[in-house]
Write an enzyme that holds these catalytic residues in place. Structure first.
Site, short mmCIF file in Angstrom:
data_model
loop_
_atom_site.label_atom_id
_atom_site.label_comp_id
_atom_site.label_asym_id
_atom_site.label_seq_id
_atom_site.Cartn_x
_atom_site.Cartn_y
_atom_site.Cartn_z
N PHE A 35 10.53 -6.45 40.73
CA PHE A 35 11.12 -5.02 40.77
C PHE A 35 12.50 -4.75 42.09
O PHE A 35 11.52 -4.64 43.28
CB PHE A 35 10.03 -3.66 40.76
N ASP A 77 14.87 -9.31 49.38
CA ASP A 77 14.16 -7.66 49.06
C ASP A 77 12.61 -7.31 49.46
O ASP A 77 11.83 -7.71 49.10
CB ASP A 77 14.35 -6.96 47.57
N LYS A 123 10.00 1.88 52.23
CA LYS A 123 8.53 2.28 52.29
C LYS A 123 8.75 2.68 53.56
O LYS A 123 7.80 3.59 54.06
CB LYS A 123 8.41 1.21 51.44
#
Length: 382
Positions: free
Chosen positions: A128, A214, A243
């Site tokens: 993702f 990532d 995040k």
């Protein structure tokens, strides 16, 4: 209708948070073991972050990147050192507003660095990487692609943790880069193996490709190291993060080693709010607390406690993940139903797949809070 229907009807409305607790509109307390999808890694309403935001809001919020500010270079230098596991690497950082934007930056940078004719990025099934059109296509979940076809060209997908498949897919002359997560978070909390990452590093070196990692969900201490790739004894060319960097304030960053970062020239890439003083003030405060508290060590120790407790819980068949990013695979229990019953019992977790619950508590979570959460899980799964 005021809000677009991009999310299901919320089961609860939260109005306040403090540490590892959330409070709903009726004043009921919940133990938060999801942290806004691994975002509030210092817990809710951390005083150092709150104070930094208040002070900066009274000083300077925004001027655009046409002008200099003082905080962004300081935060960039700290990130460069943490990517180097304490050793400054001399890389470059681009600030943005989210993980998807950080990955967009990485893909554009890879194309510029590789040159004309080399634009393909290889990623893994189950990954993702974001919800923009490009990062959606990089995401290895074809069912998410179909409603938005045609998607931007230039993304190929291969089996996860399969170095042979990746080497074959990366053999074309059009390939510029490989992008992988250290742990596939949204894909079910599936860690890479050290052998896989080391093989990918060799493939990229042999073929002159960029290795992009990532770390949007795994970065900044959650796995028990500052970054997940540091478990695997490799050094990527590009690292993306978001995040946890703002502890709830939107901010993302793309780090690249100096030769790669130099491919960007003024005007090649930009974003209005990226690196603005308010967001970087939050990030500076977050990073200071993280370093003072040595959150990687905390994630290792408390994560071990949580893992052992989950492994000892009936109806849990497997626990996977690193540090304080864990998934519990359930035996004969529907994860969506289990998460709903946990919420009713005062514990926030989420069904990361139909068969697994995801646990991503604050990196400052206490042993007592872990034990409390384990007690709720045990009751829910009886």
């Amino acid at each position: 209708m005021s809000l677009m229907s991009t999310y299901p009807e919320p089961p609860v409305t939260f109005v306040r948070g403090e540490g590892s607790r959330l409070y709903d509109a009726d004043g009921r307390a919940y133990l938060d073991f999801l942290c806004g999808l691994a975002v509030t890694s210092l817990g809710h309403a951390h005083p150092a972050v709150a104070d930094a935001l208040c002070d900066q809001a009274r000083t300077l919020l925004h001027v655009s990147n046409l002008y200099g500010t003082t905080i962004a270079p300081e935060v960039a230098a700290t990130l460069d050192r943490l990517v180097g596991d304490g050793r400054p690497l001399g890389g470059g950082v681009f600030f943005c507003n989210s993980g998807a934007e950080a990955n967009e930056c990485a893909f554009k940078l890879a194309r510029l660095w590789a040159g004309p004719g080399r634009h393909v990025v290889v990623s893994a099934y189950g990954s993702f990487h974001g919800r923009t059109l490009a990062t959606l296509h990089a995401t290895g979940q074809p069912e998410k692609h179909e409603p938005f076809q045609p998607l931007p060209e230039g993304f190929h997908h291969v089996a996860w943790n399969d170095a042979d498949a990746l080497e074959k897919a990366a053999s074309g002359e059009e390939t510029a880069a490989v992008v992988l997560e250290a742990v596939q978070g949204e894909g079910g909390v599936n860690p890479a193996t050290p052998e896989y990452f080391q093989a990918v590093r060799r493939i990229c070196d042999d073929r002159g490709l960029l290795f992009i990692v990532d770390e949007v969900q795994t970065g900044l201490g959650r796995t028990g190291r500052w970054f997940g790739f540091q478990h695997f004894d490799v050094q990527p060319d590009v690292v993306t993060m978001a995040k946890a960097l703002g502890n709830g304030v939107p901010i993302g960053a793309c780090w690249a080693r100096d030769e790669v970062a130099a491919a960007f020239r003024p005007g090649d890439h930009a974003t209005t709010f990226g690196g603005q003083p308010l967001a970087t003030a939050a990030a500076r405060a977050v990073l200071e607390v993280m370093q003072d508290e040595d959150v990687p060590s905390r994630a290792r120790a408390v994560g071990s406690r949580l893992r052992k407790g989950l492994e000892a819980t009936p109806s849990i068949a497997e626990v996977r993940g690193l540090g304080l990013l864990l998934a519990a695979r359930l035996d004969g229990v529907d994860a969506k139903d289990a998460a709903a019953r946990a919420l009713d019992a005062g514990l926030v977790v989420n069904p990361v797949s139909p068969t697994a619950l995801r646990f991503a508590p604050s990196l400052l979570v206490t042993d007592d809070e872990v034990d409390e959460a384990l007690g709720i899980v045990g009751e829910v799964l009886k």
